[in-house]
Design a protein around this motif. Structure first.
Motif, short mmCIF file in Angstrom:
data_model
loop_
_atom_site.label_atom_id
_atom_site.label_comp_id
_atom_site.label_asym_id
_atom_site.label_seq_id
_atom_site.Cartn_x
_atom_site.Cartn_y
_atom_site.Cartn_z
N LEU A 196 -8.75 -17.34 -8.24
CA LEU A 196 -7.62 -17.43 -9.16
C LEU A 196 -6.28 -17.06 -8.53
N LEU A 197 -6.31 -16.13 -7.58
CA LEU A 197 -5.07 -15.59 -7.02
C LEU A 197 -5.05 -15.71 -5.50
N SER A 198 -3.84 -15.88 -4.97
CA SER A 198 -3.61 -15.70 -3.55
C SER A 198 -2.55 -14.62 -3.42
N TYR A 199 -2.40 -14.05 -2.23
CA TYR A 199 -1.42 -12.98 -2.06
C TYR A 199 -0.92 -12.95 -0.63
N ASP A 200 0.31 -12.44 -0.50
CA ASP A 200 0.97 -12.31 0.79
C ASP A 200 1.84 -11.06 0.79
N ASN A 201 2.33 -10.71 1.97
CA ASN A 201 3.30 -9.62 2.13
C ASN A 201 2.79 -8.31 1.54
N VAL A 202 1.56 -7.96 1.83
CA VAL A 202 0.95 -6.75 1.29
C VAL A 202 1.39 -5.54 2.11
N ALA A 203 1.75 -4.47 1.41
CA ALA A 203 2.09 -3.21 2.05
C ALA A 203 1.58 -2.07 1.19
N PHE A 204 1.10 -1.01 1.83
CA PHE A 204 0.60 0.16 1.11
C PHE A 204 1.37 1.39 1.56
N SER A 205 1.55 2.33 0.63
CA SER A 205 2.26 3.57 0.93
C SER A 205 1.86 4.65 -0.08
N GLU A 206 2.35 5.84 0.16
CA GLU A 206 2.18 6.97 -0.77
C GLU A 206 0.72 7.28 -1.07
N ALA A 224 -9.22 5.23 3.51
CA ALA A 224 -8.44 4.48 2.53
C ALA A 224 -7.51 3.48 3.23
N GLU A 225 -6.88 3.91 4.31
CA GLU A 225 -5.99 3.01 5.06
C GLU A 225 -6.78 1.82 5.62
N GLU A 226 -7.97 2.07 6.11
CA GLU A 226 -8.81 1.00 6.65
C GLU A 226 -9.18 0.00 5.53
N PHE A 227 -9.54 0.52 4.36
CA PHE A 227 -9.85 -0.32 3.20
C PHE A 227 -8.64 -1.19 2.85
N CYS A 228 -7.47 -0.58 2.80
CA CYS A 228 -6.24 -1.31 2.45
C CYS A 228 -5.89 -2.36 3.51
N ASN A 242 6.28 -10.80 -7.56
CA ASN A 242 6.17 -9.60 -6.72
C ASN A 242 5.66 -8.47 -7.59
N GLU A 243 4.73 -7.72 -7.08
CA GLU A 243 4.06 -6.73 -7.90
C GLU A 243 3.86 -5.43 -7.15
N THR A 244 3.99 -4.33 -7.88
CA THR A 244 3.59 -3.02 -7.41
C THR A 244 2.33 -2.65 -8.18
N PHE A 245 1.32 -2.17 -7.46
CA PHE A 245 0.05 -1.84 -8.08
C PHE A 245 -0.49 -0.57 -7.46
N THR A 246 -1.53 -0.01 -8.06
CA THR A 246 -2.16 1.17 -7.48
C THR A 246 -3.66 0.99 -7.43
N TYR A 247 -4.24 1.62 -6.42
CA TYR A 247 -5.69 1.72 -6.28
C TYR A 247 -6.05 3.20 -6.38
N THR A 248 -7.18 3.49 -6.97
CA THR A 248 -7.82 4.79 -6.81
C THR A 248 -9.21 4.50 -6.26
N SER A 302 -5.64 7.90 -3.98
CA SER A 302 -4.84 6.94 -4.73
C SER A 302 -3.73 6.45 -3.82
N VAL A 303 -3.38 5.18 -3.98
CA VAL A 303 -2.38 4.58 -3.08
C VAL A 303 -1.59 3.53 -3.84
N LYS A 304 -0.32 3.42 -3.48
CA LYS A 304 0.55 2.40 -4.07
C LYS A 304 0.60 1.20 -3.15
N GLY A 305 0.47 0.03 -3.74
CA GLY A 305 0.55 -1.21 -2.98
C GLY A 305 1.63 -2.12 -3.53
N LYS A 306 2.12 -2.99 -2.70
CA LYS A 306 3.07 -4.02 -3.10
C LYS A 306 2.63 -5.32 -2.45
#
Length: 146
Positions: free
Chosen positions: A72-82, A12-16, A110-116, A93-97
């Protein structure tokens, strides 16, 4: 033998990391299973954004999803935790920002999102689910984000 908790979390960390480093769509698709039918869905009302609420199935569907997002979207400052790991279900499952920008309007939020992430026995993603701030995306798309 089922993967260990550490193996699942590492996958999961590698995917993120792949997402955060903005790998190309073709490179990113390498994280997905070739053994099982793969899918991606980002939950939300389709009227809010064209990538919401639709299940994208198979490698062609995943390619369509990630290319649509990238157009449609670009993104920066990505971080994953939990990271939450379920070894029996082969899920993480993981929380991203991140800071997202709707490209055409140039509006950012700025957004907080989750992946499963559901994995196969080879530590490849089979099902990719996203929960994110679809309201902010909709407003940014319309140029109405304050």
């Amino acid at each position: 033998m089922a993967p260990s908790r550490k193996e699942l979390q590492n996958a999961a960390e590698e995917f993120c990391r792949g997402f955060a480093s903005k790998k190309s769509v073709d490179e990113f698709l390498e994280y997905f299973s070739t053994t099982y039918e793969v899918s991606a869905i980002e939950y939300g009302e389709p009227v809010l954004a064209p990538f919401l609420g639709k299940q994208f199935v198979g490698k062609a569907g995943l390619k369509e999803y990630f290319e649509l997002i990238g157009s449609l979207l670009s993104y920066d400052n990505v971080a994953f935790s939990e990271y939450v790991v379920d070894c029996e279900a082969l899920k993480v499952s993981v929380k991203g920002k991140a800071k997202f920008t709707w490209i055409s309007s140039k509006q950012s939020w700025n957004e907080t999102f989750t992946y499963t992430l559901d994995f196969d026995e080879e530590m490849k993603v089979v099902r990719y689910q996203v929960w994110a701030d679809s309201g902010a995306a909709y407003l940014a798309r319309r140029g109405e984000l304050i």
